[in-house]
Design an enzyme around this catalytic site. Sequence first.
Site, short mmCIF file in Angstrom:
data_model
loop_
_atom_site.label_atom_id
_atom_site.label_comp_id
_atom_site.label_asym_id
_atom_site.label_seq_id
_atom_site.Cartn_x
_atom_site.Cartn_y
_atom_site.Cartn_z
N PRO A 87 0.82 -1.22 0.00
CG PRO A 87 -0.68 -1.50 1.77
CD PRO A 87 0.58 -2.06 1.19
CD GLU A 114 1.53 -6.17 10.73
OE1 GLU A 114 1.28 -5.02 10.35
OE2 GLU A 114 0.65 -7.03 10.97
NE ARG A 152 -8.35 -5.72 -20.27
CZ ARG A 152 -9.45 -6.31 -20.73
NH1 ARG A 152 -9.72 -7.52 -20.41
NH2 ARG A 152 -10.28 -5.67 -21.51
CG ASP A 167 -10.47 -2.68 -22.33
OD1 ASP A 167 -11.50 -3.22 -22.74
OD2 ASP A 167 -9.45 -3.29 -21.99
N1 ADE Z 1 -0.60 -5.40 -0.19
C1 ADE Z 1 -1.51 -5.09 0.73
N2 ADE Z 1 -2.32 -4.13 0.32
C2 ADE Z 1 -1.92 -3.77 -0.94
C3 ADE Z 1 -2.37 -2.85 -1.89
N3 ADE Z 1 -3.38 -2.03 -1.66
N4 ADE Z 1 -1.71 -2.79 -3.06
C4 ADE Z 1 -0.67 -3.60 -3.31
N5 ADE Z 1 -0.21 -4.49 -2.44
C5 ADE Z 1 -0.83 -4.60 -1.27
#
Ligand code: ADE
Length: 249
Positions: A87, A114, A152, A167
């Site tokens: 994230p 984590e 794709r 798309d």
């Molecule tokens: N691992 C955990 N959450 C994630 C996300 N939102 N994007 C990419 N990898 C992740």
Amino acid sequence: MRFDVITLFPEMFQAARLGVTGKALEGEQASLQLWNPRDYTEDNHRTVDDRPYGGGPGMVMKVVPLKAALQQAKDAAPDSRVIYLTPQGQRFDQKAAREMAQRSGIIMLAGRYEGIDERLVDCCVDEEWSIGDYVLSGGELAAMVIMDAITRLLPGVLGHAESAEQDSYMNGLLDFPQYTRPDELNGRDVPAVLLSGDHAAIGRWRLQQALGRTWLRRPDLLEQRELSDEEERLLEEFIRTHQGASASS
Ligand code: ADE
């Protein structure tokens, strides 16, 4: 295109064997190799997690097996950059998919727990990518999302009729709405133009719907895109009709 994934859950990638990605993996457009850190453990318990320095809840991926699995993947795919799914990464979008589809391969590192030791990021990760502002339990689904979006776009994966050129996002707009049989459903008819056989008129209507939907739902996308004179005119007409319709309801 070659995909390598470092994952503690290789079984999850059975899902990639279905549908469009599955077809590409069966053909020669794409390949997928999975590397499980658990196969590189040396203790009886095959331990893949470790406690974080500094304490706190949760665990971190154990460094030695993860590094060994990553090294094997790098040796097998020396031309691929290493992507860590997190994230904290840069936001993945259609532009990134298009750019990655030009590469010969990518190695994706799917974190669990984590996350991974920052020194591994420093030494061995080339790019960090996120698929959105939410936290998944691991990087596997993110890796599959990225793999799908790239696959794709590879030549020969989609047939002409379903071409990726059509798309959403390829032209910076959301998709126009689709209709199929029957021509009346729940008392609502298919828009007449779609039954007219007039392909130029159908093309204009679809472009207008795509512009209108983007204006309604994702105005941020329109700000990033230049509109042609024809598109400006179609959008203005959509807005006028839309405002007329909401004023009279
Ligand atoms: N691992 C955990 N959450 C994630 C996300 N939102 N994007 C990419 N990898 C992740």
